[in-house]
Design a protein around this motif. Structure first.
Motif, PDB file in Angstrom:
ATOM      1  N   ASN A 186       0.808  -1.225   0.000  1.00  0.00           N
ATOM      2  CA  ASN A 186       0.000   0.000   0.000  1.00  0.00           C
ATOM      3  C   ASN A 186       0.840   1.273   0.000  1.00  0.00           C
ATOM      4  N   LYS A 187       2.014   1.185  -0.589  1.00  0.00           N
ATOM      5  CA  LYS A 187       2.880   2.342  -0.771  1.00  0.00           C
ATOM      6  C   LYS A 187       3.313   2.386  -2.230  1.00  0.00           C
TER       7      LYS A 187
ATOM      8  N   LEU B  88      -3.938  -2.550  -9.513  1.00  0.00           N
ATOM      9  CA  LEU B  88      -2.864  -1.732  -8.934  1.00  0.00           C
ATOM     10  C   LEU B  88      -1.882  -1.260  -9.999  1.00  0.00           C
ATOM     11  N   ASN B  89      -1.696  -2.053 -11.041  1.00  0.00           N
ATOM     12  CA  ASN B  89      -0.783  -1.671 -12.120  1.00  0.00           C
ATOM     13  C   ASN B  89      -1.307  -0.487 -12.926  1.00  0.00           C
TER      14      ASN B  89
ATOM     15  N   LEU C  88      -6.200   6.243  -0.851  1.00  0.00           N
ATOM     16  CA  LEU C  88      -6.448   6.620  -2.245  1.00  0.00           C
ATOM     17  C   LEU C  88      -6.739   5.401  -3.104  1.00  0.00           C
ATOM     18  N   ILE C  89      -6.077   4.284  -2.823  1.00  0.00           N
ATOM     19  CA  ILE C  89      -6.350   3.042  -3.549  1.00  0.00           C
ATOM     20  C   ILE C  89      -7.779   2.583  -3.269  1.00  0.00           C
TER      21      ILE C  89
ATOM     22  N   PRO D 125      -5.859   7.731 -11.455  1.00  0.00           N
ATOM     23  CA  PRO D 125      -6.667   8.430 -10.457  1.00  0.00           C
ATOM     24  C   PRO D 125      -5.883   8.920  -9.243  1.00  0.00           C
ATOM     25  N   ILE D 126      -4.732   8.304  -8.960  1.00  0.00           N
ATOM     26  CA  ILE D 126      -3.995   8.674  -7.750  1.00  0.00           C
ATOM     27  C   ILE D 126      -3.031   9.836  -7.995  1.00  0.00           C
TER      28      ILE D 126
END
Length: 546
Positions: A249-250, A301-302, A284-285, A307-308
């Motif tokens: 999550n980083k 995640l890739n 944010l994820i 959006p982040i």
């Protein structure tokens, strides 16, 4: 438990029984969407292009709105169908040809739901199914290419009819021509019911476009995409000049889109970004993953940088960790054209590694390179094929050197345009390899990860059948088959997979991807130390077979 709740919910759509009872706008429009799509691809006088089918939708919508009860709704739909002309009964020719159907998506039983449709309407729909169009489809051609749709100079998102047309077109494209519909997390009928209110009465323009992005993500397909210029107003047009990977999550910096621009803000490989504008990457994820089209979580995640890390300003405040020290600073962001991304890959196509091991980078290797490469590697104890990228069509050329004889490696399904929604297993997908007594007898090692998508996964499947093949890495993007990109309405783009790819035993690859024999994922420490941990594990396996 979820499946039971879903069944109850769907039944509740028609739960009161056909008894002149009130029906909701959602119920009526969901049923209209399904009937409109069914007639578009099944009714002989519609599927052959005799009607302006968009205009017919616009004509029936006011009558649907006027209907207050299930009886009134059925009567309106039945009159509409009657106005389309007579459907002639025909006798289907009996064929001696055996067809292997794939029916996991195929279900027209909803037409017989007499709890909502009148008996005569259900009979009419069944008759159309039994006496469907016999010639070519007007709105779709072989290979799944949507055609002959009415084109408009612009998409009027203020017009409810146009919003419904967009939803109805897209929903039915997926309903009849997405081979993996049965693998979605959420039933596609339920998705229609969920998104109709945000189409009919959107809270705002922004929420409307975000709803379409969410709708696309419901396909659980890494090939899926929804694009509209107005989304940039929400997510922004300014992006970062570096690449990152989500670990724990980083956001860990792993490379550069533009190294010079990254140096301006002293961005270094291995920097661990924990917050953007005071908000944690983890939060944010969680907030944005619903907008990302992906077959599995690693694939999502890739693709989550948009959006982040994008925004409407040219700077962002970040919190990051370097050398066990947490700091904050402001970094610059750039318009896409100003990023001046260098897409050239200057890596060597192939080379020798330690202990007589060959390495090939399939991102840059071409079919013409294969004979010379395999000649050099013929005495290697192992060859590592790196497929953490998008290959250049080398899979069949390489396979001829890896197998003693032709091998089955894939099984595919294609849309049956004579019965939309049904698919057919291909009789002959072909093989890879050839009769070759002098084939390469060393160990074949394939490297994959979440960046391995589509042709990358197809390449892995091709090479995976080599006698001594081992896959090392992590779950791939889980989206094999053809990615079809098209415009739904003017300025509104989408894409999804249109034919299905399976293993020879008919085991799915969609969403699952290519499963590694040895799972390895990069670590934050490994990235900071400049290691390629997946490649390192492959070299260890080549040396020890462990």
């Amino acid at each position: 438990m979820k499946k039971k709740l879903l069944i109850v919910f769907l039944l509740s759509l028609f739960q009161t029984g056909f008894a002149n009872l009130k029906v909701t706008e959602n119920q009526k429009l969901a049923a209209t969407c399904k009937v409109w799509g069914f007639l578009k691809y099944y009714h002989p006088n519609v599927a052959n292009g005799n009607f302006n089918w968009d205009e017919e939708l616009f004509k029936i919508l006011p009558k649907v709105e006027e209907a207050k009860t299930d009886i009134e709704f059925s009567n309106a739909i039945e009159k509409w169908i009657t106005s389309l002309g007579k459907v002639k009964a025909y006798k289907a020719e009996i064929s001696n040809e055996e067809v292997d159907y794939f029916d996991k998506n195929f279900d027209l039983s909803w037409t017989q739901n007499t709890a909502f449709f009148s008996k005569s309407l259900s009979q009419k729909l069944k008759f159309i199914e039994q006496n469907k169009i016999q010639g070519k489809q007007y709105y779709v051609e072989e290979g799944v290419e949507f055609r002959n749709e009415v084109e408009y100079t612009e998409f009027d998102d203020k017009d409810k009819n146009f919003r419904l047309l967009l939803l109805f077109r897209f929903w039915n494209y997926v309903e009849y021509f997405f081979p993996y519909k049965y693998q979605m997390d959420q039933n596609w009928d339920l998705t229609l019911i969920e998104f109709l209110p945000r189409t009919i009465n959107p809270v705002s323009e922004t929420d409307y476009y975000l709803s379409l992005k969410e709708l696309s993500a419901k396909l659980n397909d890494s090939h899926a995409l929804f694009g509209a210029n107005k989304l940039f107003d929400f997510f922004g047009r300014h992006g970062i000049p570096f690449d990152f990977k989500i670990i724990d999550n980083k956001a860990v910096v792993v490379g550069f889109k533009n190294e010079s621009l990254s140096k301006i803000d002293d961005i270094r490989i291995g920097d661990v970004i924990t917050k953007i504008e005071g908000r944690s990457i983890e939060d944010l994820i969680k907030e944005n993953q619903k907008y990302i089209e992906g077959s599995n979580y690693d694939a999502i995640l890739n693709k989550i940088d948009y959006p982040i890390f994008f925004g409407n300003t040219d700077t962002s405040a970040i919190e990051f960790t370097r050398n066990n020290k947490t700091e904050t600073k402001t970094i610059h962001k750039y318009l896409y054209n100003d990023l001046k991304i260098n897409y050239e890959n200057n890596s060597k196509k192939y080379k020798f590694l330690e202990n007589n091991t060959g390495y090939a980078n399939l991102a840059v290797l071409t079919p013409d390179d294969v004979p010379a490469m395999m000649e050099q590697f013929k005495n290697c104890k192992a060859i590592i094929f790196d497929i953490r990228n998008y290959p250049q069509g080398t899979n069949f050329a390489i396979a001829e050197y890896l197998n003693p004889q032709p091998k089955d490696f894939v099984k595919s399904i294609d849309a049956d345009l004579s019965s939309p929604g049904r698919y057919i297993w291909r009789k002959d997908d072909g093989t890879c390899g050839k009769i070759n007594p002098d084939y390469y007898k060393g160990n074949v090692i394939l490297l994959v990860n979440e960046k391995s998508i589509s042709h990358s996964e197809f390449t892995a499947m091709t090479l995976q059948v080599a006698p001594k093949a081992t896959v090392i890495g992590s779950q791939t993007a889980g989206s094999d088959g053809r990615s079809y990109r098209f415009e739904i309405l003017k300025g509104i783009w989408t894409s999804f997979t249109t034919y299905g790819v399976f293993y020879p035993d008919k085991k799915e690859t969609q969403r699952i991807g290519i499963v590694p024999d040895i799972e390895v994922k990069p670590s934050i420490l490994g990235i900071q130390q400049g290691k390629d941990e997946i490649l390192d594990r492959a070299i260890l396996f080549a040396n020890t077979l462990k």
